[in-house]
Scaffold this active site. Structure first.
Site, PDB file in Angstrom:
ATOM      1  CD  GLU A 179      40.378  46.750  13.133  1.00  0.00           C
ATOM      2  OE1 GLU A 179      40.390  47.863  13.637  1.00  0.00           O
ATOM      3  OE2 GLU A 179      41.169  45.852  13.468  1.00  0.00           O
ATOM      4  N   GLY A 192      47.412  50.322  10.337  1.00  0.00           N
ATOM      5  CA  GLY A 192      48.709  50.865  10.718  1.00  0.00           C
ATOM      6  C   GLY A 192      49.562  51.264   9.522  1.00  0.00           C
ATOM      7  CD  GLU A 202      47.885  44.508  15.070  1.00  0.00           C
ATOM      8  OE1 GLU A 202      47.756  44.589  16.310  1.00  0.00           O
ATOM      9  OE2 GLU A 202      47.819  45.496  14.309  1.00  0.00           O
ATOM     10  CB  SER A 220      44.980  54.171   8.653  1.00  0.00           C
ATOM     11  OG  SER A 220      46.112  53.310   8.679  1.00  0.00           O
ATOM     12  CG  HIS A 241      43.352  43.313  15.947  1.00  0.00           C
ATOM     13  ND1 HIS A 241      44.522  43.331  15.240  1.00  0.00           N
ATOM     14  CD2 HIS A 241      42.848  44.563  15.889  1.00  0.00           C
ATOM     15  CE1 HIS A 241      44.716  44.555  14.773  1.00  0.00           C
ATOM     16  NE2 HIS A 241      43.722  45.323  15.169  1.00  0.00           N
ATOM     17  CE  LYS A 283      46.481  48.037  16.490  1.00  0.00           C
ATOM     18  NZ  LYS A 283      46.831  47.995  15.064  1.00  0.00           N
ATOM     19  CG  ASN A 321      43.575  47.569  19.402  1.00  0.00           C
ATOM     20  OD1 ASN A 321      44.160  47.230  20.440  1.00  0.00           O
ATOM     21  ND2 ASN A 321      43.637  46.877  18.281  1.00  0.00           N
TER      22      ASN A 321
HETATM   23  C1  G2H Z   1      43.568  48.410  13.189  1.00  0.00           C
HETATM   24  C2  G2H Z   1      43.555  49.662  13.954  1.00  0.00           C
HETATM   25  C3  G2H Z   1      43.015  49.405  15.348  1.00  0.00           C
HETATM   26  P1  G2H Z   1      45.317  51.504  13.253  1.00  0.00           P
HETATM   27  O1  G2H Z   1      44.408  47.454  13.826  1.00  0.00           O
HETATM   28  O2  G2H Z   1      42.315  48.240  15.549  1.00  0.00           O
HETATM   29  O3  G2H Z   1      44.866  50.163  14.043  1.00  0.00           O
HETATM   30  O4  G2H Z   1      44.227  52.526  13.526  1.00  0.00           O
HETATM   31  O5  G2H Z   1      46.627  51.910  13.869  1.00  0.00           O
HETATM   32  O6  G2H Z   1      45.397  51.186  11.805  1.00  0.00           O
END
Ligand code: G2H
Length: 247
Positions: free
Chosen positions: A164, A170, A96, A210, A94, A12, A10
């Protein structure tokens, strides 16, 4: 488990033509586990660009799509448009989108229903906040989010669920393999009780939050974790090692 491992990147709202061309080159040259589905969630404006640079074996996803095919919805993008530029997937719900853009469970479910009807595969995201976890409400929250999807989704064949936990996104604070497995197992049980044994056995549930090359292998050993949704690390060459976590 019989479920094919599935890893999504992702990106983003990151990247430009130069950096996207670089990461597409890394992915094209890499030896990716053929037993893993790989999907790249690309900013919509670069979807066609990335599609043309990636091998056919890698799927491309939008990161959002509206709930109808076309019309007076300034700034929105439809599943039909995503398909038209070569996407086969869309990431919906998601955290976000939920937190920053105030998308409700119901809107997200309507988006999923329409995207599936248009022939896209859907990565349907769920997850609790830190406050909800600390209040002991994790299972209740993910069950509520799954319920909303279940009201609109009849056929789960083209759905992957991404669990998630918001506190892990993040932040560098990954859920431990046991913490993730616990929720994944709860989701499996929820699916058995509320959808069917068949869907519970076959629906893939990714973990996201993460994920890095350093923690992916341990997470991937858990019986109910069928892949990852990867943010930050999907912009780096280490994404290859995450895709290959089960190799
Ligand atoms: C969660 C994830 C990807 P990250 O949003 O969907 O982001 O791996 O940067 O925590």
């Amino acid at each position: 488990s019989g479920r094919k491992f599935c890893v999504g990147g992702n990106w983003k709202m990151n990247g430009d033509q130069k950096s996207i061309a670089e990461i597409c080159k890394v992915l094209s040259d890499a030896q990716l586990d053929p037993n893993t589905d790989v999907v790249i969630g690309c900013p919509a404006i670069y979807l066609m660009f990335a599609r043309n640079l990636l091998p056919c074996s890698i799927g491309v996803a939008g990161q959002n799509a509206y709930k109808v095919a076309k019309g007076a919805f300034t700034g929105e993008i439809s599943p039909a448009m995503l398909k038209d530029v070569g996407a086969d997937w869309v990431i919906l719900g998601h955290s976000e989108r939920r937190a920053i853009f105030k998308e409700s469970d119901e809107l997200i479910a309507e988006k999923a229903e329409h995207a599936l009807a248009e022939g896209l595969k859907v990565i349907a995201c769920i997850g609790e906040t830190l406050e909800e976890r600390e209040a002991g409400r994790t299972n209740e929250v993910v069950a509520r989010q799954m319920c909303a999807y279940a009201k609109k989704i009849r056929d789960w064949t083209n759905v992957v669920v991404a669990y998630e936990p918001v506190w892990a996104i993040g932040t560098g604070k990954t859920a431990t393999p046991d913490q993730a497995q616990e929720v994944h197992a709860f989701l499996r049980q929820w699916l058995t009780e509320n959808i069917s044994k068949e869907v519970s056995n076959t629906l893939r549930i990714q973990y996201g939050g993460s994920v890095t090359a350093a923690n992916a292998k341990e997470l991937a050993k858990k019986p109910d974790i069928d892949g990852f949704l990867v943010g930050g690390a999907s912009l780096k060459p280490e994404f290859v090692d995450i895709v290959n976590a089960r190799k």
